[in-house]
Design an enzyme around this catalytic site. Structure first.
Site, mmCIF file in Angstrom:
data_model
loop_
_atom_site.group_PDB
_atom_site.id
_atom_site.type_symbol
_atom_site.label_atom_id
_atom_site.label_comp_id
_atom_site.label_asym_id
_atom_site.label_seq_id
_atom_site.Cartn_x
_atom_site.Cartn_y
_atom_site.Cartn_z
ATOM 1 N N GLU A 177 -3.212 -4.878 -10.818
ATOM 2 C CA GLU A 177 -2.765 -6.069 -10.104
ATOM 3 C C GLU A 177 -3.288 -7.353 -10.761
ATOM 4 O OE1 GLU A 177 -3.099 -5.378 -5.878
ATOM 5 O OE2 GLU A 177 -2.566 -3.284 -6.189
ATOM 6 N N HIS A 378 3.245 5.501 7.150
ATOM 7 C CA HIS A 378 2.280 4.824 6.279
ATOM 8 C C HIS A 378 0.989 5.627 6.234
ATOM 9 C CE1 HIS A 378 -0.620 1.383 5.310
ATOM 10 N NE2 HIS A 378 0.098 1.610 4.229
ATOM 11 N N HIS A 379 0.539 5.930 5.026
ATOM 12 C CA HIS A 379 -0.711 6.662 4.812
ATOM 13 C C HIS A 379 -1.610 5.855 3.888
ATOM 14 C CE1 HIS A 379 1.232 10.904 5.576
ATOM 15 N NE2 HIS A 379 0.986 10.248 6.697
ATOM 16 N N GLU A 380 -2.459 5.041 4.454
ATOM 17 C CA GLU A 380 -3.457 4.342 3.625
ATOM 18 C C GLU A 380 -4.688 5.245 3.553
ATOM 19 O OE1 GLU A 380 -3.785 1.299 1.765
ATOM 20 O OE2 GLU A 380 -5.504 2.548 1.253
ATOM 21 N N HIS A 459 1.472 2.955 -3.239
ATOM 22 C CA HIS A 459 0.829 1.696 -3.622
ATOM 23 C C HIS A 459 -0.531 2.012 -4.235
ATOM 24 C CE1 HIS A 459 3.281 -1.701 -1.814
ATOM 25 N NE2 HIS A 459 4.043 -0.638 -1.869
ATOM 26 N N GLU A 460 -1.032 1.076 -5.044
ATOM 27 C CA GLU A 460 -2.229 1.328 -5.863
ATOM 28 C C GLU A 460 -2.096 2.704 -6.531
ATOM 29 O OE1 GLU A 460 -2.847 0.768 -2.334
ATOM 30 O OE2 GLU A 460 -2.371 -1.294 -2.843
ATOM 31 N N GLU A 478 3.986 0.657 -6.248
ATOM 32 C CA GLU A 478 3.573 -0.718 -6.506
ATOM 33 C C GLU A 478 3.148 -0.772 -7.985
ATOM 34 O OE1 GLU A 478 0.937 -3.904 -4.018
ATOM 35 O OE2 GLU A 478 -0.075 -2.089 -4.680
ATOM 36 N N GLU A 484 2.498 -9.550 -2.122
ATOM 37 C CA GLU A 484 1.368 -9.745 -1.201
ATOM 38 C C GLU A 484 0.398 -10.821 -1.694
ATOM 39 O OE1 GLU A 484 -0.142 -5.758 -1.043
ATOM 40 O OE2 GLU A 484 -1.197 -5.927 -2.948
HETATM 41 C C1 NOJ Z 1 -2.148 -2.472 -0.179
HETATM 42 C C2 NOJ Z 1 -0.678 -2.388 -0.212
HETATM 43 O O1 NOJ Z 1 -0.176 -2.836 -1.456
HETATM 44 C C3 NOJ Z 1 -0.138 -3.199 0.919
HETATM 45 O O2 NOJ Z 1 1.276 -3.255 0.852
HETATM 46 C C4 NOJ Z 1 -0.601 -2.593 2.210
HETATM 47 O O3 NOJ Z 1 -0.158 -3.411 3.258
HETATM 48 C C5 NOJ Z 1 -2.131 -2.505 2.245
HETATM 49 N N1 NOJ Z 1 -2.630 -1.907 1.056
HETATM 50 C C6 NOJ Z 1 -2.622 -1.686 3.423
HETATM 51 O O4 NOJ Z 1 -2.340 -0.334 3.216
HETATM 52 CA CA CA Z 2 -1.569 -3.526 -3.360
#
Ligand code: NOJ
Ligand code: CA
Length: 680
Positions: A177, A378-380, A459-460, A478, A484
């Site tokens: 990023e 969504h899976h963070e 993402h990441e 991403e 963002e």
């Molecule tokens: C980073 C992601 O790029 C973003 O889109 C997301 O909202 C946040 N992490 C939380 O998971």
């Molecule tokens: Ca991100």
């Protein structure tokens, strides 16, 4: 026979590089313009070089390995046979920038063996296409090399001419990023791929890799005099450990006279294995809305409490908004347990099956499907990746049961801080996002998701190397500095960023950039460095089969004209063409909607206003089209209120017409071209 080093050097016996080199194998592209030659020098060191139209593009560049558990595999090699074959096939993408892809190359397999010592052996496989090359090491099973602990791959890319490079740093805390640097090649440090280069004689090159499977991602570091060397992403404790037989990812060099040629190339996809998942018609390319921009603006929170975004009432509102405007997906972040407190540090506390108390997951999923809309999961992970792996199968099963067929994953933490723990609960090891262990993790996720008919948007992520061909449920990711950053009150993405992305990051594959912020404003009133028309153009210029309609519903209500384009624009294509473009300066891309005669064009500009002449030679002959043109209005600019100056007009156009598109600084244009009924 050739003399590698200057004669003056060759006369001195002790001179390093005193070595007669012999070309032992070669291959040409189908059109004969690109040639690869493989040399062995007097020390038995192997090098390749690439020529185009007889002129060197890549000078003699070494190949080999450094092992932790054995001598380096570099010298004392001899050729032990070679084989050639030609392939010319076509294959179909279930979704993509184009439906049909031609895979046309000449392949050389050259076998090398050490003359003495352990007689270790490997093959070099080169595929030479009309628009570049791919090569990989293929290491067979053998008694003296059973486990390869690879500390470094000695692959080099020695550019034959001075070049300009567009790059982001590798092995930095913020992963991919970063804003792109544009420097002379001699000033690059340690950089990620794809690396885009333009040589001083105008040739465009992209160095990258394809099919990154069970291996560490390759970065590049500067050597001497235009040389780039592979630098494998670290791992715990070794970058790569493989048991023979194994193959490395393909190392790729895409070559084109024009910047647009890099974008149109299918080389990366062609070097990946065909679809392993079979029928994936359960994935529907689509646009989606969601509880997202509000979180980044800090108007709502991921955490439960008074600002919680993922409430039943709020999600209902988004479902209604999606249904009313024809968007299929509704992403909701912060729906599950574990976000409270400092979620960055709380990955081991996430539960991927338990919604928060104020979020009626099952009821919302039902309400959505009743309206033809699908929630997006969504899976963070916050990088507690083993913790996630233990839960993911049950989590995908839950989503499958509820009709949730796409999931956005996330790996928020500094690079090198991925947490891995074996099933027995041993020590927690740290890994890199781009390392071998994560290359395995992502495939474990894809396979588990595919068992439950779920598509993944990471993402990441680890970088894209074309694995969407093999795993077509890996639909987007991403892996760059996305929209963002424009929300956060850090320096926003400058006007040239998205233009540069087209010729750098996007060469790897689809990106979930999350376009369409028509309010053009981040936290604290920070201006987004874009005109309104440019937000529309992003949908066409930055390809992804899932595209977020990322702004808040109330902001779209303020811009109904612009919103119409976002409703109309397609996300899946039969054809894509670059009409004009220079890296980091401007680009115009035309795409034909999948299964339809409608064309769309997206044009993006850097900060200097310019007029692009766009020839509509791709339209069907003898067919009038209605061109709906969404463009920068008079006096538009990327700063201040002029960001919102916008015009919409309709014109009649035909094949061969030349459109003159004025693009403001930081501006853009978006067009929809619809065939009109022919005169009776
Ligand atoms: C980073 C992601 O790029 C973003 O889109 C997301 O909202 C946040 N992490 C939380 O998971
Ligand atoms: Ca991100």
């Amino acid at each position: 026979m050739r003399i590698l080093k200057p004669l003056a050097c060759a006369l001195l016996l002790a001179c390093p590089g005193l070595a007669l080199a012999e070309t032992v194998a070669q291959a040409h592209s189908p059109d004969g313009r690109i040639e690869v030659q493989l040399d062995l020098n007097g020390e038995g060191r192997l090098a390749y070089r690439v020529l185009r139209d007889g002129k060197p593009v890549i000078r003699d560049s070494r190949l080999g390995f450094i092992f932790r558990n054995g001598r380096q595999l570099l010298r004392g090699l001899q050729l032990d046979g070679q084989a050639a074959r030609s392939v010319d096939t076509r294959w179909e993408q279930p979704w993509g920038e184009r439906r049909h892809v031609r895979d046309h190359y000449n392949e050389l397999r050259a076998r090398f063996v050490e003359k003495d010592h352990d007689r270790r052996r490997f093959d070099m496989v080169f595929r030479v296409f009309d628009d570049g090359i791919g090569f990989r090491y293929d290491v067979p099973a053998q008694p003296k090399l059973q486990e390869a602990q690879i500390v470094q791959e000695l692959t080099e890319f020695a550019l034959a001419r001075p070049a300009t490079a567009w790059w982001i740093p590798a092995l930095e805390w913020n992963r991919e990023e970063y804003l792109y640097h544009r420097t002379p090649l001699r000033e690059v440090g340690v950089v990620q791929t794809p690396l885009t280069l333009r040589s001083d004689d105008g040739l465009h090159l992209s160095i990258h890799e394809a099919a990154l499977v069970d291996y560490a991602g390759m970065n590049l570091m500067r050597g001497g005099d235009g040389e780039l060397r592979a630098l494998l992403t670290p791992g715990s404790p070794t970058p790569v450990v493989r048991t023979t037989p194994f193959i490395t990812p393909w190392r790729t060099i895409t070559i084109s006279d024009s910047a647009g040629g890099l974008v149109e190339s299918n080389l990366i996809l062609n070097l990946n294995e065909p679809n392993k998942l079979g029928d994936v018609s359960w994935f529907t390319p689509a646009k989606y809305v969601g509880v997202w921009w509000s979180l980044h603006l800090d108007q709502e929170s991921w955490a439960a409490g008074p600002k919680h975004g993922a409430t039943t009432a709020n999600t209902n509102r988004y479902i209604d908004f999606a249904a009313a405007n024809g968007f299929r997906g509704v992403l909701v972040e912060g729906w599950n347990q574990g976000w409270d407190g400092d979620w960055f540090a709380n990955g081991w506390g996430f539960d991927f099956s338990k919604p928060t108390a104020d979020y009626d997951l099952a009821g919302l999923a039902r309400y959505a499907t009743g309206k033809g809309v699908h929630l997006i999961g969504h899976h963070e992970t916050a990088c507690a990746v083993s913790h996630y792996e233990r839960q993911m199968d049950a989590a995908f099963a839950l989503f499958e049961k509820l009709g949730i067929d796409a999931v956005k994953t996330g790996y928020v933490c500094d690079a090198g801080q991925i947490e891995r723990q074996d099933a027995a609960g041993g020590p927690v090891l740290r890994e890199w996002h781009e390392g071998q262990w994560m290359s395995g993790h992502h495939l474990r996720v894809l396979e588990a998701a595919a068992r439950h008919r779920v598509a993944i948007n990471s993402h990441e992520p680890i970088k894209d190397t074309g694995l969407r061909r093999t795993y077509p449920n890996w639909v987007s990711r991403e892996g760059a500095r996305g929209m963002e950053f424009n929300a956060w009150g850090v320096p926003p993405n400058p006007p040239e960023h998205a233009v540069t992305l087209v010729f750098t990051r996007m060469l790897a594959g689809p990106m979930d950039y999350t376009p369409g912020i028509v309010s053009l404003t981040g936290r604290g009133g920070q201006e987004i460095q874009s005109t309104l028309a440019r937000q529309l153009a992003l949908y066409v210029a930055l390809y992804s089969p899932i595209q977020m309609v990322a702004d808040l519903p109330e902001h779209y209500a303020q811009h109904p004209d612009a919103f119409q384009f976002i409703k109309d624009v397609a996300v899946d294509w039969d054809e894509s063409k670059v009409l004009a473009g220079e890296v980091g300066e401007y680009v115009a891309i035309a795409r034909r909607a999948r299964g339809k005669p409608d064309w769309f064009i997206g044009a993006l500009n850097d900060r200097s206003p310019r007029t692009l002449q766009v020839t509509l030679d791709f339209l069907a002959p003898d067919q009038p089209y209605r061109a709906e043109i969404y463009r920068d209005g008079h006096g538009a600019d990327w700063k201040g209120e002029a960001r919102f100056r916008f015009a919409r007009e309709v014109r009649l156009v035909r094949q061969g017409d030349v459109l003159s598109l004025w693009l403001a600084g930081g501006g853009g244009a978006a067009l929809r071209l619809v065939p009109l009924e022919k005169e009776p």
